[in-house]
Write a protein that holds these residues in place. Structure first.
Motif, PDB file in Angstrom:
ATOM      1  N   LYS A  30     -33.976  21.113  40.773  1.00  0.00           N
ATOM      2  CA  LYS A  30     -35.266  20.641  41.255  1.00  0.00           C
ATOM      3  C   LYS A  30     -35.071  19.306  41.995  1.00  0.00           C
ATOM      4  O   LYS A  30     -35.344  18.236  41.483  1.00  0.00           O
ATOM      5  CB  LYS A  30     -36.236  20.470  40.080  1.00  0.00           C
ATOM      6  CG  LYS A  30     -36.470  21.754  39.278  1.00  0.00           C
ATOM      7  CD  LYS A  30     -37.344  21.478  38.062  1.00  0.00           C
ATOM      8  CE  LYS A  30     -37.439  22.679  37.133  1.00  0.00           C
ATOM      9  NZ  LYS A  30     -38.087  23.840  37.762  1.00  0.00           N
ATOM     10  N   PHE A  31     -34.531  19.387  43.197  1.00  0.00           N
ATOM     11  CA  PHE A  31     -34.206  18.238  44.047  1.00  0.00           C
ATOM     12  C   PHE A  31     -33.112  17.393  43.376  1.00  0.00           C
ATOM     13  O   PHE A  31     -33.353  16.334  42.819  1.00  0.00           O
ATOM     14  CB  PHE A  31     -35.443  17.379  44.337  1.00  0.00           C
ATOM     15  CG  PHE A  31     -35.341  16.558  45.610  1.00  0.00           C
ATOM     16  CD1 PHE A  31     -35.778  17.078  46.808  1.00  0.00           C
ATOM     17  CD2 PHE A  31     -34.794  15.284  45.600  1.00  0.00           C
ATOM     18  CE1 PHE A  31     -35.688  16.338  47.982  1.00  0.00           C
ATOM     19  CE2 PHE A  31     -34.694  14.540  46.762  1.00  0.00           C
ATOM     20  CZ  PHE A  31     -35.143  15.064  47.963  1.00  0.00           C
TER      21      PHE A  31
ATOM     22  N   PHE B 173     -40.569   9.728  39.339  1.00  0.00           N
ATOM     23  CA  PHE B 173     -39.550  10.528  40.017  1.00  0.00           C
ATOM     24  C   PHE B 173     -38.211   9.793  39.957  1.00  0.00           C
ATOM     25  O   PHE B 173     -38.043   8.767  40.618  1.00  0.00           O
ATOM     26  CB  PHE B 173     -39.934  10.758  41.476  1.00  0.00           C
ATOM     27  CG  PHE B 173     -41.155  11.602  41.686  1.00  0.00           C
ATOM     28  CD1 PHE B 173     -41.055  12.979  41.785  1.00  0.00           C
ATOM     29  CD2 PHE B 173     -42.413  11.017  41.808  1.00  0.00           C
ATOM     30  CE1 PHE B 173     -42.184  13.769  41.994  1.00  0.00           C
ATOM     31  CE2 PHE B 173     -43.550  11.797  42.019  1.00  0.00           C
ATOM     32  CZ  PHE B 173     -43.433  13.172  42.110  1.00  0.00           C
TER      33      PHE B 173
ATOM     34  N   ARG C 140     -45.404   9.832  38.951  1.00  0.00           N
ATOM     35  CA  ARG C 140     -45.863  11.187  39.183  1.00  0.00           C
ATOM     36  C   ARG C 140     -47.284  11.188  39.723  1.00  0.00           C
ATOM     37  O   ARG C 140     -48.079  10.295  39.424  1.00  0.00           O
ATOM     38  CB  ARG C 140     -45.793  11.987  37.886  1.00  0.00           C
ATOM     39  CG  ARG C 140     -44.390  12.382  37.521  1.00  0.00           C
ATOM     40  CD  ARG C 140     -44.216  12.787  36.075  1.00  0.00           C
ATOM     41  NE  ARG C 140     -45.086  13.876  35.646  1.00  0.00           N
ATOM     42  CZ  ARG C 140     -44.980  14.462  34.451  1.00  0.00           C
ATOM     43  NH1 ARG C 140     -44.062  14.070  33.598  1.00  0.00           N
ATOM     44  NH2 ARG C 140     -45.805  15.447  34.123  1.00  0.00           N
TER      45      ARG C 140
ATOM     46  N   VAL D 107     -40.890  18.590  47.522  1.00  0.00           N
ATOM     47  CA  VAL D 107     -41.605  18.282  46.282  1.00  0.00           C
ATOM     48  C   VAL D 107     -42.852  19.159  46.163  1.00  0.00           C
ATOM     49  O   VAL D 107     -43.142  19.704  45.083  1.00  0.00           O
ATOM     50  CB  VAL D 107     -41.971  16.784  46.234  1.00  0.00           C
ATOM     51  CG1 VAL D 107     -42.812  16.468  45.007  1.00  0.00           C
ATOM     52  CG2 VAL D 107     -40.697  15.931  46.235  1.00  0.00           C
TER      53      VAL D 107
ATOM     54  N   THR E 214     -35.120  15.072  40.654  1.00  0.00           N
ATOM     55  CA  THR E 214     -36.281  14.257  41.017  1.00  0.00           C
ATOM     56  C   THR E 214     -37.583  15.020  40.832  1.00  0.00           C
ATOM     57  O   THR E 214     -38.547  14.500  40.262  1.00  0.00           O
ATOM     58  CB  THR E 214     -36.145  13.778  42.473  1.00  0.00           C
ATOM     59  OG1 THR E 214     -34.934  13.010  42.599  1.00  0.00           O
ATOM     60  CG2 THR E 214     -37.324  12.919  42.886  1.00  0.00           C
ATOM     61  N   ALA E 215     -37.635  16.250  41.308  1.00  0.00           N
ATOM     62  CA  ALA E 215     -38.865  17.040  41.218  1.00  0.00           C
ATOM     63  C   ALA E 215     -39.057  17.693  39.866  1.00  0.00           C
ATOM     64  O   ALA E 215     -40.079  18.343  39.627  1.00  0.00           O
ATOM     65  CB  ALA E 215     -38.896  18.092  42.322  1.00  0.00           C
TER      66      ALA E 215
ATOM     67  N   HIS F 166     -41.584  22.762  45.719  1.00  0.00           N
ATOM     68  CA  HIS F 166     -40.794  22.954  44.505  1.00  0.00           C
ATOM     69  C   HIS F 166     -39.752  24.028  44.770  1.00  0.00           C
ATOM     70  O   HIS F 166     -39.632  25.025  44.040  1.00  0.00           O
ATOM     71  CB  HIS F 166     -41.690  23.331  43.318  1.00  0.00           C
ATOM     72  CG  HIS F 166     -41.114  22.950  41.995  1.00  0.00           C
ATOM     73  ND1 HIS F 166     -41.013  21.651  41.565  1.00  0.00           N
ATOM     74  CD2 HIS F 166     -40.577  23.701  41.001  1.00  0.00           C
ATOM     75  CE1 HIS F 166     -40.455  21.616  40.379  1.00  0.00           C
ATOM     76  NE2 HIS F 166     -40.176  22.839  40.012  1.00  0.00           N
TER      77      HIS F 166
END
Length: 320
Positions: free
Chosen positions: A171-172, A218, A238, A145, A190-191, A148
């Motif tokens: 992004k995850f 998230f 967040r 996270v 998630t990210a 990134h």
């Protein structure tokens, strides 16, 4: 590994917008799993809850009685699950890869891959699954996270065993849902604070679009309920400091990441779930900070019963 060097990628997140909850989240019951950290919860076709615990067990729980049965032991760390109609379970095991748990409890590795996260299966036995990160593991997921890394993936396993990467640079990559008519997949980043749709058939086949963006938290595992809603576990809100750092030169995140763990930004512990219709319209936003449950990594609905899973709790929670 907490001191591993991060390789920050700059990204400008959307400005945080939070309209607040539509109602309170109220836990009515807790169902012991016999272990710890039921990261994902799903319902089988009989309305029983399936969960995986940190010690590698796959358990089935009757939500009415709390009766618990151990279906299998993976020898690893189960994450995302998919309940098959025959009583078997597909398991994203952090340590082992994508697994098949057969109805007799035997376990087979279908795909050896790092950090598989969530999985669904189609009527023709095609399997789709996400992978969260190629650089970080579950215990150190915050490194991804902060960095990134955008090394998440969406993959397909054909019935003949062929594995294809459909999308990378996620992004995850996390929660995954197959449309009722199997025309598209919905997956959480998630990210990236968003949920995207990847079309599998029709005139848009192969195209990927944003369905829900700029979430205030998230998103983690997702589930398509019998109510027709997309239920999303929101693991944490967040972090304003992280949002400010993401577009700035990466060395600032390196400095923050190397601070003592006690003073690094942390996730706020609360219980939070959201539900959307399949056009992306918000229907429910339920939250609580009363300590009754926390760090919700999954939510599933079946005929009015709503169950929650968490990485830090021992029990599955059932909402009132």
């Amino acid at each position: 590994m907490a001191r591993r060097l991060i390789k920050p990628r700059r990204w400008t997140p959307p400005a945080l917008s939070d309209s607040g909850p539509t109602g309170p989240l109220r836990v009515s019951r807790r169902l012991p799993t016999g272990g710890h950290g039921p990261e994902d919860v799903v319902f089988d076709h009989a309305g029983r809850i399936i969960a995986g615990t940190a010690d590698g067990r796959i358990v089935r729980i009757d939500p009415a009685t709390g009766e618990r049965t151990v279906l299998a032991e993976t020898g690893g760390r189960p994450l995302g699950l998919h309940a098959r109609a025959d009583g078997g379970v597909l398991v994203c095991d952090h340590d082992k890869g994508l697994l098949e748990v057969r109805p007799d409890g035997t376990v087979e590795v279908l795909v050896a891959t790092p950090f598989p996260s969530n999985v669904v299966q189609g009527a023709d036995d095609t399997i789709w699954f996400t992978s969260s990160s190629l650089r970080w593991d579950l215990d150190n997921h915050l490194g991804d996270v902060f960095e990134h890394s955008c090394t998440g993936r969406l993959l397909r396993r054909d019935p003949d065993g062929t594995v294809t990467t459909l999308l990378d640079d996620l992004k995850f990559g996390n929660g995954l849902v197959l449309a009722p008519d199997e025309s598209y997949l919905l997956f959480a980043e998630t990210a990236g604070y968003r949920i995207r749709r990847h079309w599998l058939s029709g005139p848009d086949a192969g195209r990927t679009e944003v369905l829900i963006e700029n979430l205030a938290g998230f998103p983690d595992n997702m589930y398509l309920g019998t109510d027709g809603l997309l239920w999303v576990g929101i693991v944490a809100p967040r972090n304003p400091l992280l949002d400010r750092l993401l577009p700035l030169p990466g060395f600032l995140r390196v400095l923050v990441w190397n601070l003592p763990e006690a003073v690094r930004p942390k996730a706020t512990i609360l219980a939070w779930v959201m539900a959307f219709d399949l056009d992306g319209k918000l229907v429910h936003d339920l939250r609580t900070t009363d300590g009754s449950y926390g760090f919700v990594t999954s939510v599933a609905e079946h005929n009015g019963t709503i169950a929650l899973g968490s990485l830090i709790e021992d029990d599955v929670a059932v909402l009132s």
